[in-house]
Design an enzyme around this catalytic site. Structure first.
Site, short mmCIF file in Angstrom:
data_model
loop_
_atom_site.label_atom_id
_atom_site.label_comp_id
_atom_site.label_asym_id
_atom_site.label_seq_id
_atom_site.Cartn_x
_atom_site.Cartn_y
_atom_site.Cartn_z
N ASP A 22 3.19 -4.77 -1.92
CA ASP A 22 1.81 -4.44 -1.62
C ASP A 22 1.63 -2.93 -1.80
O ASP A 22 2.61 -2.18 -1.80
CB ASP A 22 1.50 -4.87 -0.19
CG ASP A 22 0.13 -4.45 0.27
OD1 ASP A 22 -0.86 -4.77 -0.41
OD2 ASP A 22 0.04 -3.77 1.32
N ASP A 52 -1.68 -0.62 -0.59
CA ASP A 52 -2.31 0.06 0.54
C ASP A 52 -1.64 -0.38 1.85
O ASP A 52 -1.61 -1.57 2.17
CB ASP A 52 -3.79 -0.29 0.61
CG ASP A 52 -4.55 0.14 -0.63
OD1 ASP A 52 -5.32 1.10 -0.54
OD2 ASP A 52 -4.36 -0.49 -1.70
N ASP A 102 2.54 -5.43 4.36
CA ASP A 102 2.28 -4.86 5.69
C ASP A 102 1.42 -5.75 6.58
O ASP A 102 1.10 -5.35 7.70
CB ASP A 102 1.63 -3.48 5.56
CG ASP A 102 0.21 -3.57 4.99
OD1 ASP A 102 -0.03 -4.43 4.13
OD2 ASP A 102 -0.65 -2.77 5.40
#
Length: 221
Positions: free
Chosen positions: A9, A11, A170
Protein backbone atom coordinates in the site's frame (compact mmCIF):
# COMPACT_ATOMS: atom_id res chain seq x y z
CA UNK A 1 4.29 -22.01 -1.46
CA UNK A 2 7.39 -19.83 -1.25
CA UNK A 3 7.00 -16.07 -1.36
CA UNK A 4 7.50 -14.80 -4.93
CA UNK A 5 6.42 -11.14 -4.82
CA UNK A 6 5.46 -8.33 -2.46
CA UNK A 7 2.86 -5.61 -2.96
CA UNK A 8 2.69 -2.50 -0.80
CA UNK A 9 0.00 0.00 0.00
CA UNK A 10 1.15 3.61 -0.46
CA UNK A 11 -0.59 6.21 1.72
CA UNK A 12 -0.07 5.35 5.37
CA UNK A 13 2.29 2.46 4.65
CA UNK A 14 5.16 3.94 2.64
CA UNK A 15 4.39 7.66 2.75
CA UNK A 16 2.75 10.07 5.15
CA UNK A 17 0.72 12.04 2.60
CA UNK A 18 -1.85 13.50 5.00
CA UNK A 19 -0.22 16.96 5.14
CA UNK A 20 -0.57 17.41 1.36
CA UNK A 21 -4.07 15.94 1.35
CA UNK A 22 -5.08 18.31 4.17
CA UNK A 23 -3.86 21.35 2.27
CA UNK A 24 -5.80 20.30 -0.83
CA UNK A 25 -8.94 19.53 1.17
CA UNK A 26 -8.89 22.86 2.97
CA UNK A 27 -8.41 24.72 -0.31
CA UNK A 28 -11.43 22.79 -1.58
CA UNK A 29 -13.43 23.87 1.49
CA UNK A 30 -12.50 27.51 0.97
CA UNK A 31 -13.44 27.31 -2.72
CA UNK A 32 -16.83 25.93 -1.69
CA UNK A 33 -17.31 28.45 1.15
CA UNK A 34 -17.22 25.69 3.78
CA UNK A 35 -15.39 25.54 7.13
CA UNK A 36 -11.98 23.91 7.13
CA UNK A 37 -11.15 20.66 8.94
CA UNK A 38 -8.08 19.65 10.93
CA UNK A 39 -5.37 17.33 9.64
CA UNK A 40 -6.21 14.87 12.42
CA UNK A 41 -9.79 14.68 11.18
CA UNK A 42 -8.84 14.37 7.52
CA UNK A 43 -6.38 11.56 8.30
CA UNK A 44 -9.38 9.41 9.25
CA UNK A 45 -10.90 9.97 5.79
CA UNK A 46 -7.89 8.66 3.83
CA UNK A 47 -7.71 5.17 2.35
CA UNK A 48 -10.63 4.51 0.02
CA UNK A 49 -9.82 6.79 -2.89
CA UNK A 50 -10.56 10.37 -3.87
CA UNK A 51 -14.35 10.18 -4.19
CA UNK A 52 -14.75 8.62 -0.75
CA UNK A 53 -12.32 11.18 0.72
CA UNK A 54 -14.27 14.11 -0.71
CA UNK A 55 -17.61 12.58 0.29
CA UNK A 56 -16.44 12.17 3.87
CA UNK A 57 -15.02 15.69 3.92
CA UNK A 58 -18.35 17.13 2.77
CA UNK A 59 -20.52 15.02 5.06
CA UNK A 60 -22.11 17.03 7.85
CA UNK A 61 -25.40 16.25 9.50
CA UNK A 62 -26.44 14.59 6.24
CA UNK A 63 -24.59 13.07 3.28
CA UNK A 64 -23.64 15.59 0.59
CA UNK A 65 -25.62 15.87 -2.63
CA UNK A 66 -24.02 14.10 -5.64
CA UNK A 67 -23.51 17.49 -7.34
CA UNK A 68 -21.57 18.75 -4.32
CA UNK A 69 -19.34 15.67 -4.39
CA UNK A 70 -18.61 16.19 -8.09
CA UNK A 71 -17.79 19.86 -7.51
CA UNK A 72 -15.61 18.95 -4.56
CA UNK A 73 -13.75 16.35 -6.59
CA UNK A 74 -13.01 18.88 -9.31
CA UNK A 75 -11.57 21.32 -6.77
CA UNK A 76 -9.68 18.64 -4.86
CA UNK A 77 -8.14 17.19 -8.02
CA UNK A 78 -6.90 20.63 -9.07
CA UNK A 79 -5.51 21.56 -5.66
CA UNK A 80 -3.95 18.17 -4.94
CA UNK A 81 -2.28 18.17 -8.33
CA UNK A 82 -0.57 21.40 -7.27
CA UNK A 83 0.27 20.22 -3.75
CA UNK A 84 1.06 16.53 -4.35
CA UNK A 85 4.45 15.55 -2.93
CA UNK A 86 5.39 18.90 -1.40
CA UNK A 87 5.09 17.75 2.20
CA UNK A 88 4.79 13.95 1.81
CA UNK A 89 7.60 12.01 3.45
CA UNK A 90 8.52 8.32 3.79
CA UNK A 91 7.79 6.93 7.21
CA UNK A 92 10.84 6.11 9.36
CA UNK A 93 12.55 2.96 8.14
CA UNK A 94 10.77 2.84 4.78
CA UNK A 95 13.78 3.64 2.57
CA UNK A 96 16.02 1.20 4.44
CA UNK A 97 13.30 -1.43 4.41
CA UNK A 98 12.61 -1.09 0.69
CA UNK A 99 16.32 -1.31 -0.07
CA UNK A 100 16.54 -4.54 1.90
CA UNK A 101 13.45 -5.97 0.21
CA UNK A 102 14.84 -5.05 -3.21
CA UNK A 103 18.07 -6.89 -2.43
CA UNK A 104 16.10 -10.12 -2.02
CA UNK A 105 15.45 -10.06 -5.76
CA UNK A 106 11.68 -10.36 -5.27
CA UNK A 107 9.60 -8.16 -7.59
CA UNK A 108 7.91 -5.31 -5.73
CA UNK A 109 4.81 -3.36 -6.73
CA UNK A 110 2.55 -0.70 -5.22
CA UNK A 111 -1.19 -1.27 -4.93
CA UNK A 112 -2.95 1.95 -3.93
CA UNK A 113 -6.38 3.54 -4.17
CA UNK A 114 -4.71 6.79 -5.23
CA UNK A 115 -5.11 7.74 -8.89
CA UNK A 116 -2.12 6.89 -11.07
CA UNK A 117 -1.95 10.54 -12.15
CA UNK A 118 -0.98 11.36 -8.56
CA UNK A 119 0.89 8.15 -7.74
CA UNK A 120 3.59 8.23 -10.42
CA UNK A 121 4.87 11.79 -9.77
CA UNK A 122 4.63 11.26 -6.01
CA UNK A 123 6.84 8.18 -6.20
CA UNK A 124 9.43 10.07 -8.22
CA UNK A 125 9.41 13.11 -5.94
CA UNK A 126 9.89 11.05 -2.79
CA UNK A 127 12.60 8.77 -4.18
CA UNK A 128 10.57 5.57 -3.99
CA UNK A 129 10.12 4.90 -7.69
CA UNK A 130 13.39 3.00 -8.11
CA UNK A 131 12.24 0.18 -5.85
CA UNK A 132 9.14 -0.87 -7.77
CA UNK A 133 8.32 -2.65 -11.00
CA UNK A 134 5.04 -0.78 -11.45
CA UNK A 135 2.04 0.71 -9.64
CA UNK A 136 -1.61 -0.33 -9.54
CA UNK A 137 -3.64 2.81 -8.90
CA UNK A 138 -7.23 3.36 -7.93
CA UNK A 139 -8.11 3.81 -11.60
CA UNK A 140 -6.03 0.89 -12.94
CA UNK A 141 -8.87 -1.61 -12.52
CA UNK A 142 -12.66 -1.27 -12.25
CA UNK A 143 -12.40 -1.68 -8.47
CA UNK A 144 -10.52 -0.24 -5.51
CA UNK A 145 -9.40 -1.97 -2.34
CA UNK A 146 -11.01 -3.60 -0.32
CA UNK A 147 -12.00 -5.39 -3.54
CA UNK A 148 -9.36 -8.01 -4.42
CA UNK A 149 -9.16 -6.82 -8.04
CA UNK A 150 -6.15 -4.51 -7.62
CA UNK A 151 -4.09 -7.16 -5.81
CA UNK A 152 -5.07 -9.80 -8.36
CA UNK A 153 -4.10 -7.44 -11.19
CA UNK A 154 -0.69 -6.83 -9.62
CA UNK A 155 -0.08 -10.57 -9.28
CA UNK A 156 -1.09 -11.13 -12.88
CA UNK A 157 1.32 -8.47 -14.14
CA UNK A 158 4.08 -9.86 -11.91
CA UNK A 159 3.38 -13.35 -13.19
CA UNK A 160 2.92 -14.92 -9.75
CA UNK A 161 0.08 -16.80 -8.11
CA UNK A 162 -1.77 -14.65 -5.56
CA UNK A 163 -1.00 -17.31 -2.95
CA UNK A 164 2.71 -16.57 -3.44
CA UNK A 165 2.26 -12.82 -2.88
CA UNK A 166 2.58 -10.87 0.35
CA UNK A 167 0.64 -7.62 0.66
CA UNK A 168 1.77 -5.08 3.27
CA UNK A 169 -0.60 -2.27 4.21
CA UNK A 170 -1.94 -0.22 7.07
CA UNK A 171 -5.69 -0.84 7.30
CA UNK A 172 -8.60 -3.25 7.17
CA UNK A 173 -8.99 -2.38 3.47
CA UNK A 174 -5.60 -3.92 2.73
CA UNK A 175 -6.37 -7.06 4.70
CA UNK A 176 -9.73 -7.51 2.98
CA UNK A 177 -8.26 -7.04 -0.49
CA UNK A 178 -5.30 -9.35 0.11
CA UNK A 179 -7.31 -12.06 1.84
CA UNK A 180 -9.96 -12.11 -0.89
CA UNK A 181 -7.20 -12.37 -3.50
CA UNK A 182 -5.60 -15.27 -1.63
CA UNK A 183 -2.47 -13.37 -0.57
CA UNK A 184 -0.89 -12.97 2.85
CA UNK A 185 -1.91 -9.72 4.56
CA UNK A 186 0.49 -7.97 6.96
CA UNK A 187 -0.03 -4.57 8.55
CA UNK A 188 2.18 -1.79 9.88
CA UNK A 189 0.84 0.05 12.96
CA UNK A 190 1.50 3.68 12.06
CA UNK A 191 -0.72 4.53 9.08
CA UNK A 192 -4.29 5.51 8.26
CA UNK A 193 -6.86 3.21 9.84
CA UNK A 194 -10.03 5.33 9.49
CA UNK A 195 -10.08 5.77 13.26
CA UNK A 196 -9.89 2.05 13.99
CA UNK A 197 -7.17 0.54 16.17
CA UNK A 198 -4.92 -1.60 14.01
CA UNK A 199 -4.73 -4.11 16.87
CA UNK A 200 -8.38 -4.97 16.24
CA UNK A 201 -7.78 -5.98 12.61
CA UNK A 202 -7.42 -9.72 11.98
CA UNK A 203 -4.32 -9.65 9.77
CA UNK A 204 -1.76 -12.43 9.24
CA UNK A 205 0.95 -10.41 11.01
CA UNK A 206 1.46 -6.98 12.55
CA UNK A 207 5.00 -5.72 11.89
CA UNK A 208 6.64 -2.60 13.28
CA UNK A 209 8.20 -1.55 9.98
CA UNK A 210 9.34 -2.88 6.60
CA UNK A 211 12.63 -4.23 7.92
CA UNK A 212 10.78 -6.19 10.59
CA UNK A 213 8.51 -7.52 7.85
CA UNK A 214 11.52 -8.81 5.94
CA UNK A 215 12.97 -10.49 9.01
CA UNK A 216 9.65 -12.26 9.53
CA UNK A 217 9.44 -13.21 5.86
CA UNK A 218 12.92 -14.76 5.61
CA UNK A 219 11.53 -18.24 6.19
CA UNK A 220 9.06 -17.74 3.31
CA UNK A 221 11.59 -16.63 0.69
Amino acid sequence: MKLQSVTFDLDGTLLDTAPDITVACNRMFRAMALPERSEAEIRNFVGRGMEELVTRCLTGEAPPAPEAVQTGMQFFRQFYQEQNGRAARPYPGVLEGLQAWQETGLPLAVVTNKSLAFTAPLMEMTGLARYFRFYVGGDSTPYKKPHPGPVLHACEVLGVAPEANLHIGDSRNDVAAARAAGSLAWLVPYGYTEGESVDSVDCDALVSDLSAALRLARSLI
